[in-house]
Structures are given as structure tokens and as C-alpha cells.
Write an enzyme that holds these catalytic residues in place. Structure first.
Site, mmCIF file in Angstrom:
data_model
loop_
_atom_site.group_PDB
_atom_site.id
_atom_site.type_symbol
_atom_site.label_atom_id
_atom_site.label_comp_id
_atom_site.label_asym_id
_atom_site.label_seq_id
_atom_site.Cartn_x
_atom_site.Cartn_y
_atom_site.Cartn_z
ATOM 1 N N ARG A 16 -11.003 -6.507 1.571
ATOM 2 C CA ARG A 16 -9.973 -5.795 2.339
ATOM 3 C C ARG A 16 -9.778 -4.388 1.754
ATOM 4 O O ARG A 16 -10.299 -3.411 2.258
ATOM 5 C CB ARG A 16 -8.668 -6.621 2.327
ATOM 6 C CG ARG A 16 -7.699 -6.261 3.449
ATOM 7 C CD ARG A 16 -6.863 -5.039 3.189
ATOM 8 N NE ARG A 16 -6.057 -5.169 1.981
ATOM 9 C CZ ARG A 16 -5.435 -4.141 1.403
ATOM 10 N NH1 ARG A 16 -5.516 -2.935 1.913
ATOM 11 N NH2 ARG A 16 -4.743 -4.311 0.295
ATOM 12 N N ASP A 17 -9.063 -4.303 0.649
ATOM 13 C CA ASP A 17 -8.766 -3.008 0.052
ATOM 14 C C ASP A 17 -10.050 -2.282 -0.365
ATOM 15 O O ASP A 17 -10.171 -1.066 -0.228
ATOM 16 C CB ASP A 17 -7.860 -3.222 -1.174
ATOM 17 C CG ASP A 17 -6.987 -2.022 -1.464
ATOM 18 O OD1 ASP A 17 -7.246 -0.953 -0.898
ATOM 19 O OD2 ASP A 17 -6.054 -2.151 -2.268
ATOM 20 N N HIS A 210 -0.317 -5.338 -7.806
ATOM 21 C CA HIS A 210 -1.516 -4.815 -7.145
ATOM 22 C C HIS A 210 -1.694 -3.406 -7.700
ATOM 23 O O HIS A 210 -0.948 -2.498 -7.345
ATOM 24 C CB HIS A 210 -1.284 -4.808 -5.622
ATOM 25 C CG HIS A 210 -2.375 -4.170 -4.828
ATOM 26 N ND1 HIS A 210 -3.278 -4.897 -4.089
ATOM 27 C CD2 HIS A 210 -2.710 -2.865 -4.640
ATOM 28 C CE1 HIS A 210 -4.113 -4.071 -3.481
ATOM 29 N NE2 HIS A 210 -3.788 -2.827 -3.788
ATOM 30 N N HIS A 212 -3.847 0.068 -8.910
ATOM 31 C CA HIS A 212 -5.009 0.949 -8.743
ATOM 32 C C HIS A 212 -5.232 1.710 -10.040
ATOM 33 O O HIS A 212 -4.282 2.045 -10.750
ATOM 34 C CB HIS A 212 -4.784 1.912 -7.571
ATOM 35 C CG HIS A 212 -5.048 1.266 -6.238
ATOM 36 N ND1 HIS A 212 -6.083 1.642 -5.410
ATOM 37 C CD2 HIS A 212 -4.427 0.245 -5.609
ATOM 38 C CE1 HIS A 212 -6.076 0.890 -4.321
ATOM 39 N NE2 HIS A 212 -5.074 0.037 -4.413
ATOM 40 N N CYS A 243 -8.625 5.899 -2.791
ATOM 41 C CA CYS A 243 -7.371 6.226 -2.129
ATOM 42 C C CYS A 243 -7.519 7.506 -1.318
ATOM 43 O O CYS A 243 -7.967 8.519 -1.838
ATOM 44 C CB CYS A 243 -6.298 6.416 -3.191
ATOM 45 S SG CYS A 243 -4.856 7.229 -2.552
ATOM 46 N N ASN A 252 -9.029 0.086 -6.911
ATOM 47 C CA ASN A 252 -8.279 -0.985 -7.555
ATOM 48 C C ASN A 252 -8.795 -1.195 -8.980
ATOM 49 O O ASN A 252 -9.898 -0.783 -9.323
ATOM 50 C CB ASN A 252 -8.490 -2.298 -6.789
ATOM 51 C CG ASN A 252 -7.849 -2.298 -5.420
ATOM 52 O OD1 ASN A 252 -6.724 -2.739 -5.256
ATOM 53 N ND2 ASN A 252 -8.553 -1.760 -4.424
HETATM 54 ZN ZN ZN Z 1 -4.478 -1.158 -2.775
#
Ligand code: ZN
Length: 315
Positions: A16-17, A210, A212, A243, A252
Site C-alpha cells: 500500500r504505502d 507508522h 517514515h 513522500c 517508511n
Molecule cells: Zn505512510
């Protein structure tokens, strides 16, 4: 005496991320092959996708088919990020175990990300939570607070504001909250102070992080969270997940780096680190560029080298 949890759960968010902003389209079959490898490596919690509009995030357009084909073995739990009722309907049809409702603590980031204010998003998420609780009470609802430690547009997020968002989540019946350092602005002291303060204010809630690694503080922040008793961490294989607001920044925290740190400290994850590193090594062929992972580059601390008298001394 320093005590930290003896066991943590890592949710793998690479599909996902990690993939959402990748330039090369990742095929469903490639995602499934990776998920299979992750499960073989012992990963049991996978955020597989996001139920968002395919035009907004094309990499997630295969959410429904991906979950329909995802291997249901070894008790693996699948989750997905979703922003609205339409997403929730699709998620329940796909048979998810857990849904992640996301809202940014800062209005500016929420408007950039979801095109509405935080308060508007919270009102919408309350509807989604009520729907899921009614239609599928067995599905766990996790509230994810993006930009929990800092917003790239407005800076540090006041604790009061964070408490306001989380208070709304608790009122929706949410029992697990993940604080997301979306653009890597947190520092370890801040993580520790924030979690201690929030635990005091919301003693019934369970907390996750979560993180980064945008500015290299990801693992330090994870350790700070661990010291406050956090036992749930998101991470992405290979440290994927750049990002959009910090060009060129890393993503991440890399799952293999997090697992390495935890294992070196005697914290159990249930994950086979060598198998995870092997899976991470397969990523560059998939995404078409290098990954940002310390243990892939340098090996584990416990991989000892053959001693040689002629080795050049370095400090
Ligand atoms: Zn994230």
C-alpha cells in the site's frame, strides 16, 4: 532498569504505502507473489491496498481482485486503508480482517490529501465506522492519524489538536489508534512525550506507530515508542514509500531494518529476517530502482566476518 515489550506485531505496508507512488505499475500477480514471500517469511499482518478512487491512486486500482486472490494461509490478517463509505463497502465485500480509517491531524494536510477539513473527514469516518460495526462487527477498525507529529505545511501539531482527533475516534468506538509520522518530522523525545500524554488521557486505547524515515529518525522513533510500551508497528519492505511533499526523501522505516533492531534487542516478531532480506532483494527488479535498507546493504550485526591480521584498522 529498562523494560520494553518482549513481542511486537509488525504490519507490512509495502503493497500500500510502499507501492502507491511508484512510477512503474506493479501488476496484481507481482503483488501476490510478494505477499506470498512475506507470509513465508512469517509476516502475519499485511496492509495490502487502499480502497480509494483508481484515478487518484492508480497503483491501488486492483484492490478488489488483489484481495480476492490473496493467500489466506497461516492466519494472516489483511487490512486496507480507506477514506469513505464506498471504500468500506468494497473492503467488506473483499473480506478484510481490519480496516484503517485515515485522517490527518492538520487541516492543511487533510485538505491536500482528502480535499476536506479534518472535522469534515471525522464526520465522514464516523458514518463509515458505524456502517462497519453494524455490517461486519468482526472487522477490526483502526484509526490512523496522519501527520500526528508534524505537518509539512504548518509544522508541529499541538498535543491538544491530536487529542481532539483521537477523542473523536474513541467516540466512534475505535479501540486501536496508529499515530503516523507521515512526512518524517517526529523525533524520539517527542514520540515518547506524546505517547505518555495520550496514554494518560486515553487509557483504554491501544497504540501503534507508522513511521517514515525521511530524516533518518525512523528507528530511533520506533525505539522511543517501544519504551512507552507500543507493540504495533507499520513498516515497508525495502523502506519504500517516498513522500510527495519531501522530494527524494526515503519512505517508511524498512521492515528488515526494524526487525533487525528488534531481534538484536531480543524482541520477538515471528519473522524470519533472512527470508525477509531475501524478499527485499527482489524489490529493485520490481520497481526499477534501488531500495533504502541498511541490512540489505550491510548485512546483520550478527553476520561476523572472517578475521584477518592484515585488515586495515578503522574507527
Ligand atoms: Zn505512510
Amino acid at each position: 532498569m529498562v523494560t520494553i515489550p518482549q513481542r511486537v506485531v509488525i504490519t507490512e505496508v509495502v503493497c500500500r504505502d510502499g507501492f502507491q507512488d511508484e512510477a512503474r505499475m506493479i501488476a496484481t500477480s507481482e503483488k501476490l507473489a510478494l505477499i506470498h514471500r512475506l507470509i513465508q517469511a512469517g509476516v502475519r499482518s499485511i496492509e495490502a491496498t487502499a480502497f480509494v478512487h483508481p484515478k487518484v491512486v492508480p497503483q491501488m486500482a486492483d484492490a478488489d481482485t488483489l484481495l480476492a486472490q490473496a493467500p489466506r494461509e497461516h492466519g494472516v490478517r489483511y487490512s486496507a486503508l480507506l477514506p469513505n463509505l464506498k471504500g468500506a463497502e468494497r473492503a467488506l465485500a473483499a473480506g478484510l480482517d481490519e480496516i484503517h480509517l485515515v485522517v490527518s491531524a492538520s487541516d492543511s494536510h487533510n485538505r491536500a490529501n482528502l480535499n476536506r477539513t479534518t472535522a469534515q473527514s471525522l464526520a465522514q469516518l464516523a458514518t463509515v465506522a458505524a456502517f462497519v460495526q453494524r455490517a461486519a462487527p468482526h472487522v477490526t477498525i483502526v484509526g490512523t492519524v496522519a501527520t500526528a507529529f508534524g505537518c509539512p505545511f504548518t509544522g508541529r501539531v499541538p498535543l491538544e489538536r491530536l487529542g481532539w482527533v483521537i477523542g473523536h475516534m474513541q467516540a466512534m468506538g475505535i479501540e486501536q489508534v496508529v499515530l503516523a509520522d507521515t512526512t518524517g518530522m517526529a523525533n524520539p523525545l517527542q514520540v515518547k512525550q506524546t505517547l505518555y500524554a495520550l496514554r494518560e488521557r486515553f487509557p483504554q486505547l491501544e497504540w501503534g506507530l507508522h513511521l517514515h524515515n525521511t530524516r533518518g529518525l525512523g528507528l530511533a522513533n520506533a525505539y522511543a515508542g517501544l519504551e512507552t510500551g507500543v507493540t504495533r508497528f507499520d513498516a515497508a519492505l525495502g523502506g519504500l514509500g517516498g513522500c510527495p511533499f519531501a522530494p527524494g526523501a526515503t519512505g517508511n522505516i524498512a521492515t528488515e531494518d526494524l526487525v533487525h533492531m528488534l531481534h538484536e534487542m531480543g524482541v520477538e516478531t515471528g519473522i524470519d529476517l533472512d527470508a525477509l532480506i531475501a524478499a527485499a532483494r527482489g524489490l529493485p527488479a520490481l520497481i526499477g530502482h534501488d531500495i533504502d535498507s541498511f541490512v540489505v546493504r550491510s548485512g546483520k550485526a550478527c553476520d561476523l566476518h572472517t578475521f584477518s591480521e592484515t585488515a586495515i584498522a578503522r574507527v
